[in-house]
Design an enzyme around this catalytic site. Structure first.
Site, mmCIF file in Angstrom:
data_model
loop_
_atom_site.group_PDB
_atom_site.id
_atom_site.type_symbol
_atom_site.label_atom_id
_atom_site.label_comp_id
_atom_site.label_asym_id
_atom_site.label_seq_id
_atom_site.Cartn_x
_atom_site.Cartn_y
_atom_site.Cartn_z
ATOM 1 N N LYS A 1 -20.942 -21.054 9.792
ATOM 2 C CA LYS A 1 -22.243 -21.409 9.214
ATOM 3 C C LYS A 1 -23.370 -20.986 10.157
ATOM 4 O O LYS A 1 -23.501 -21.506 11.252
ATOM 5 C CB LYS A 1 -22.355 -22.924 8.989
ATOM 6 C CG LYS A 1 -23.536 -23.259 8.099
ATOM 7 C CD LYS A 1 -24.099 -24.622 8.344
ATOM 8 C CE LYS A 1 -25.287 -24.621 9.250
ATOM 9 N NZ LYS A 1 -26.463 -23.868 8.797
ATOM 10 N N GLY B 1 -25.420 -25.211 19.829
ATOM 11 C CA GLY B 1 -26.656 -25.754 19.274
ATOM 12 C C GLY B 1 -27.125 -26.922 20.116
ATOM 13 O O GLY B 1 -26.817 -27.013 21.307
ATOM 14 N N SER B 2 -27.845 -27.823 19.474
ATOM 15 C CA SER B 2 -28.466 -28.918 20.216
ATOM 16 C C SER B 2 -27.498 -30.079 20.447
ATOM 17 O O SER B 2 -26.509 -30.243 19.722
ATOM 18 C CB SER B 2 -29.679 -29.429 19.430
ATOM 19 O OG SER B 2 -29.229 -29.994 18.215
ATOM 20 N N THR C 1 -27.088 -32.509 17.384
ATOM 21 C CA THR C 1 -26.116 -32.084 16.369
ATOM 22 C C THR C 1 -24.698 -32.210 16.928
ATOM 23 O O THR C 1 -23.780 -32.656 16.218
ATOM 24 C CB THR C 1 -26.395 -30.627 15.923
ATOM 25 O OG1 THR C 1 -27.745 -30.548 15.481
ATOM 26 C CG2 THR C 1 -25.476 -30.207 14.804
ATOM 27 N N GLY C 2 -24.519 -31.829 18.185
ATOM 28 C CA GLY C 2 -23.199 -31.936 18.814
ATOM 29 C C GLY C 2 -22.624 -33.342 18.695
ATOM 30 O O GLY C 2 -21.441 -33.529 18.393
ATOM 31 N N GLU D 1 -21.182 -26.092 22.899
ATOM 32 C CA GLU D 1 -22.044 -25.352 23.842
ATOM 33 C C GLU D 1 -23.455 -25.814 23.519
ATOM 34 O O GLU D 1 -24.025 -25.408 22.507
ATOM 35 C CB GLU D 1 -21.926 -23.844 23.608
ATOM 36 C CG GLU D 1 -20.545 -23.276 23.784
ATOM 37 C CD GLU D 1 -20.103 -23.210 25.239
ATOM 38 O OE1 GLU D 1 -20.972 -23.251 26.128
ATOM 39 O OE2 GLU D 1 -18.895 -23.148 25.477
ATOM 40 N N CYS E 1 -30.318 -20.333 25.942
ATOM 41 C CA CYS E 1 -29.720 -21.607 26.367
ATOM 42 C C CYS E 1 -29.720 -21.757 27.887
ATOM 43 O O CYS E 1 -29.922 -22.844 28.411
ATOM 44 C CB CYS E 1 -28.324 -21.769 25.806
ATOM 45 S SG CYS E 1 -27.233 -20.418 26.248
ATOM 46 N N GLU F 1 -35.261 -30.403 27.235
ATOM 47 C CA GLU F 1 -35.222 -28.978 26.923
ATOM 48 C C GLU F 1 -36.347 -28.644 25.935
ATOM 49 O O GLU F 1 -36.456 -29.276 24.885
ATOM 50 C CB GLU F 1 -33.875 -28.633 26.284
ATOM 51 C CG GLU F 1 -33.739 -27.163 25.992
ATOM 52 C CD GLU F 1 -32.425 -26.820 25.296
ATOM 53 O OE1 GLU F 1 -32.064 -27.517 24.330
ATOM 54 O OE2 GLU F 1 -31.762 -25.860 25.713
HETATM 55 P P1 NAD Z 1 -29.327 -27.206 16.067
HETATM 56 O O1 NAD Z 1 -28.353 -28.144 16.669
HETATM 57 O O2 NAD Z 1 -30.497 -27.772 15.370
HETATM 58 O O3 NAD Z 1 -28.620 -26.239 15.031
HETATM 59 C C1 NAD Z 1 -27.465 -25.511 15.382
HETATM 60 C C2 NAD Z 1 -26.613 -25.349 14.148
HETATM 61 O O4 NAD Z 1 -26.148 -26.629 13.731
HETATM 62 C C3 NAD Z 1 -27.351 -24.742 12.964
HETATM 63 O O5 NAD Z 1 -26.485 -23.848 12.292
HETATM 64 C C4 NAD Z 1 -27.636 -25.961 12.108
HETATM 65 O O6 NAD Z 1 -27.784 -25.655 10.747
HETATM 66 C C5 NAD Z 1 -26.411 -26.802 12.344
HETATM 67 N N1 NAD Z 1 -26.594 -28.229 12.044
HETATM 68 C C6 NAD Z 1 -27.742 -28.937 12.101
HETATM 69 N N2 NAD Z 1 -27.518 -30.222 11.743
HETATM 70 C C7 NAD Z 1 -26.189 -30.337 11.478
HETATM 71 C C8 NAD Z 1 -25.339 -31.412 11.067
HETATM 72 N N3 NAD Z 1 -25.806 -32.632 10.861
HETATM 73 N N4 NAD Z 1 -24.032 -31.142 10.900
HETATM 74 C C9 NAD Z 1 -23.535 -29.910 11.128
HETATM 75 N N5 NAD Z 1 -24.290 -28.855 11.486
HETATM 76 C C10 NAD Z 1 -25.604 -29.053 11.667
HETATM 77 O O7 NAD Z 1 -29.784 -26.222 17.230
HETATM 78 P P2 NAD Z 1 -30.775 -24.993 17.100
HETATM 79 O O8 NAD Z 1 -32.152 -25.535 17.092
HETATM 80 O O9 NAD Z 1 -30.375 -24.063 16.014
HETATM 81 O O10 NAD Z 1 -30.465 -24.232 18.457
HETATM 82 C C11 NAD Z 1 -31.097 -24.513 19.628
HETATM 83 C C12 NAD Z 1 -30.174 -25.289 20.544
HETATM 84 O O11 NAD Z 1 -28.983 -24.544 20.793
HETATM 85 C C13 NAD Z 1 -30.786 -25.522 21.895
HETATM 86 O O12 NAD Z 1 -30.534 -26.829 22.309
HETATM 87 C C14 NAD Z 1 -30.067 -24.529 22.787
HETATM 88 O O13 NAD Z 1 -30.049 -24.831 24.144
HETATM 89 C C15 NAD Z 1 -28.719 -24.519 22.189
HETATM 90 N N6 NAD Z 1 -27.996 -23.296 22.573
HETATM 91 C C16 NAD Z 1 -26.939 -23.423 23.432
HETATM 92 C C17 NAD Z 1 -26.242 -22.289 23.849
HETATM 93 C C18 NAD Z 1 -25.056 -22.388 24.794
HETATM 94 O O14 NAD Z 1 -24.301 -21.424 24.910
HETATM 95 N N7 NAD Z 1 -24.839 -23.496 25.458
HETATM 96 C C19 NAD Z 1 -26.627 -21.046 23.372
HETATM 97 C C20 NAD Z 1 -27.724 -20.962 22.510
HETATM 98 C C21 NAD Z 1 -28.385 -22.111 22.104
#
Ligand code: NAD
Length: 493
Positions: A188, A241-242, A245-246, A264, A299, A397
Site C-alpha cells: 500500500k 512511516g510514522s 501509525t507504527g 522503520e 528519515c 521530528e
Molecule cells: P505515515 O505513518 O502517516 O504514513 C505511512 C504509511 O502508513 C502510508 O502509506 C499511510 O497511508 C499508512 N497509514 C496511515 N495510517 C494508517 C493506519 N491507521 N493503518 C495502516 N496504515 C496506515 O507516515 P508518512 O507521513 O507517510 O511518512 C513520514 C514518516 O515516515 C516520518 O516519520 C519519517 O521519518 C518516516 N520514514 C522513516 C523511514 C525509515 O527508513 N526509518 C524512511 C522514510 C520515512
C-alpha cells in the site's frame, strides 16, 4: 537527462490510475477515486483508485493463493532471479519517465529523484536477485547420531506499507528481498505517492511476475493499511512511516494473527560537530545537505546539529551561507537543488514549528513560505540557531527543512544531548580524533552512526533504528531475515 526531455514528460496527460491486483489493472470495486495533487503547483494531476476494505482483502487473497500454490515460492531461486533482473532492466530503461512521474506527484528534485527512485529501485532488485541463489541452509554440528538441518523458507504473504518521501527506494528495500526470498506481497503506497509504485507493478508483470505475486492497492491508510494490518492472511508486515501509525500496526497484529511487524520509523538524528573536525567548511556544507536535501523529508535527516561551543557562532554562519545558497523551486527544473514540500498539510506543519521557535525567542534564520504565486508548496531552509533541549523543535521530528543548532562544552555533554531523544535512527560525529570517533560511535544510541560524513551509505549495509525509530533492517543481506523463516529438521540416523 536534458531539460527538454523533462519538459516533454511533464506535459504528458495522466490517465486515472488503477490498482494492480492478481495480474490485472482494476478500479476500486465501488468506483471510488482520490485526487492526486501536485505539490509543484497545487493542481490536480489525475486520480488514483480509493480502495475499499473488500478490495484490500481481495488483493491479500490473491497474494495468498499465489504463495500457497507455489507458482513463485516453488520456483528455483535462479528462476526468480531471472524475472527480477528483467524487471530491473525494464525499470532502468524507463527511469526518466518514472522519475518525472514521481516528481510531479511528490515534489522531490529531479536529479535526486532519478537516482534515488527508479535507478535505486533497479539496483535493489538486482542486489537481492543476485544474492538469492547464493544463500544456503545449514548442517548443524550436532551429535553424529543425528542430522540437524536448518532450512530457510519464505515466510508467506508480506504486507508492505510505505510513505511518500521515497516510495520506490523504500518500497524496493522491502519488495526485492521479499520477492527474491519467494514471498508474495500486497503493498500500500502513501496517499500522496502512489503513481510510481503502480507503474513498477505494471513493469513487474511485463517482466514475467506471475499474477498475484506483487499487488499494489491504493487508498487510505485507515482503510487499506488497516485491512492489511488486521488480516489473518498476512504473515509479515513491513512498514516505513510514522511512529503513530507504527503503534497502530503493532496493536492490529496483536488483535489478529500475531503477524511479525517490522517498523522503520522516524528520527531526530544528531549531527555532532567537534572543534577538531578535519574540515569545518566541509562539515557545514554536508550538515546543510544532510537536513535540507529533499526539503528535509528524509528519515535519517540530520535535524539536530550539536556543535562545540567554541565554534558555535562561526559554524552557524557557515551553515546559514550554505542554506541560503540552496536553490529551492520547481523540482523539474534542472537548476533546482531542493523541490517542493510534499503536501500543503506538511508545509503548514513545518511553518508552525518555525513560528513556535520564533515566538519562544529563538534566533531563527530563514523558514518562510516562498514561491506562493506558483500555487505550490515551497519553503526556504530554516535554522533555529540556539535551540534548547526542552524545545519542541529539538525533540519532535519535523520532517521538513528545519534544523536546530545547540552548543555543547564536553564530549559527555554531546553524548547526553545526542541521546536525549526517544528516537535512534541515525547520527554523525565530526572529529579528527580517531579514539573519540569510536567512543562516540559506541555511546550514541542509533542504528547508523556516520563519521566525518552524512548519508550516502550504500545497499551493502543495514538501515534500521533503535528505540522508537523501529526494529528490523532494510538493505544488506540482513534484510532477508525478515522474509525467511528458519526450519529445523532433526533426523535420527
Ligand atoms: P505515515 O505513518 O502517516 O504514513 C505511512 C504509511 O502508513 C502510508 O502509506 C499511510 O497511508 C499508512 N497509514 C496511515 N495510517 C494508517 C493506519 N491507521 N493503518 C495502516 N496504515 C496506515 O507516515 P508518512 O507521513 O507517510 O511518512 C513520514 C514518516 O515516515 C516520518 O516519520 C519519517 O521519518 C518516516 N520514514 C522513516 C523511514 C525509515 O527508513 N526509518 C524512511 C522514510 C520515512
Amino acid at each position: 537527462m536534458t531539460q527538454s526531455q523533462i519538459d516533454s514528460l511533464r506535459a504528458q496527460r495522466l490517465e486515472p490510475a488503477l490498482h494492480v491486483v492478481d495480474g490485472r489493472r482494476v478500479p476500486a470495486s465501488d468506483g471510488g477515486t482520490m485526487p492526486v495533487v501536485s505539490p509543484i503547483d497545487g493542481r490536480q494531476l489525475t486520480t488514483c483508485a480509493r480502495s475499499t476494505r473488500a478490495d484490500a482483502d481481495a488483493a491479500i487473497a490473491a497474494a495468498r493463493r499465489a504463495f500457497d500454490d507455489g507458482r513463485w515460492s516453488g520456483l528455483a531461486p535462479a528462476a526468480r532471479r531471472k524475472v527480477l533482473l528483467k524487471w530491473a532492466d525494464l525499470i532502468e530503461a524507463r527511469a526518466l519517465e518514472i522519475a518525472v512521474l514521481g516528481v510531479r506527484e511528490n515534489g522531490t528534485e529531479i536529479g535526486m529523484a532519478l537516482k534515488a527512485e527508479p535507478l535505486s529501485a533497479a539496483a535493489t532488485l538486482r542486489y537481492y536477485a543476485e544474492a538469492i541463489d547464493k544463500l544456503s541452509g545449514e548442517i548443524a554440528p550436532t551429535d553424529p547420531a543425528f542430522l540437524g538441518l536448518v532450512h530457510r523458507e519464505p515466510v508467506g504473504v508480506v504486507g508492505a506499507i510505505v510513505p511518500w518521501n521515497f516510495p520506490l527506494m523504500i518500497g524496493a528495500w522491502k519488495i526485492a528481498p521479499a520477492l527474491a526470498a519467494g514471498c508474495t506481497m500486497v503493498l500500500k503506497p502513501a496517499e500522496t505517492a502512489c503513481l510510481t509504485l503502480l507503474r513498477l507493478a505494471e513493469l513487474g508483470l511485463e517482466a514475467g511476475l506471475p499474477p498475484g505475486v506483487f499487488n499494489v492497492v491504493t487508498g487510505e491508510g485507515t482503510v487499506v493499511g488497516a485491512a492489511i494490518a488486521e488480516s489473518m492472511q498476512v504473515d509479515v508486515l513491513a512498514f516505513t512511516g510514522s511512529g503513530a501509525t507504527g503503534r497502530r500496526l503493532v496493536e492490529a497484529a496483536a488483535r489478529s494473527n500475531l503477524k511479525r511487524v517490522y517498523l522503520e520509523l522516524g528520527g531526530k538524528s544528531p549531527n555532532i560537530v567537534f572543534a577538531d573536525a578535519p574540515d569545518l567548511d566541509e562539515a557545514a556544507k554536508v550538515a546543510a545537505h544532510a537536513i535540507f536535501r529533499n526539503s528535509g523529508q528524509v528519515c535519517i535527516a540530520g535535524s539536530r546539529i550539536l556543535v562545540e561551543r567554541s565554534i558555535h557562532k562561526g559554524f552557524v554562519e557557515k551553515l546559514a551561507a550554505h542554506a541560503a545558497a540552496i536553490k529551492v523551486g520547481d523540482p523539474l527544473d534542472l537548476a533546482t537543488q531542493a523541490g517542493a514540500v510534499n503536501s500543503e498539510r506538511q508545509l503548514h506543519r513545518n511553518l508552525a514549528f518555525v513560528a513556535e521557535a520564533r515566538a519562544a525567542g529563538r534566533q531563527v534564520i530563514g523558514g518562510a513560505r516562498i514561491l506562493q504565486e506558483t500555487g505550490g508548496y515551497y519553503m526556504s531552509p530554516a535554522i533555529v540557531a540556539d535551540a534548547e533541549p526542552g524545545d519542541r523543535v529539538f525533540r519532535e521530528e519535523v520532517f521538513g527543512p528545519v534544523v536546530t543548532v545547540t552548543p555543547f562544552d564536553t564530549e559527555a555533554e554531546a553524548v547526553a544531548l545526542a541521546n536525549a531523544t526517544d528516537y535512534g535512527l541515525a547520527a554523525a560525529v565530526w572529529t579528527a580524533n580517531l579514539s573519540r570517533a569510536h567512543r562516540m560511535v559506541r555511546a550514541i544510541r542509533a542504528g547508523l552512526v556516520h563519521v566525518n560524513t552524512y548519508g550516502g551509505s550504500d545497499l551493502t549495509v543495514p538501515l534500521g533504528g533503535v528505540g522508537q525509530s523501529g526494529n528490523g533492517h532494510d538493505k544488506s543481506l540482513h534484510a532477508f531475515d525478515k522474509f525467511l523463516n528458519l526450519k529445523t529438521a532433526w533426523v535420527k540416523l
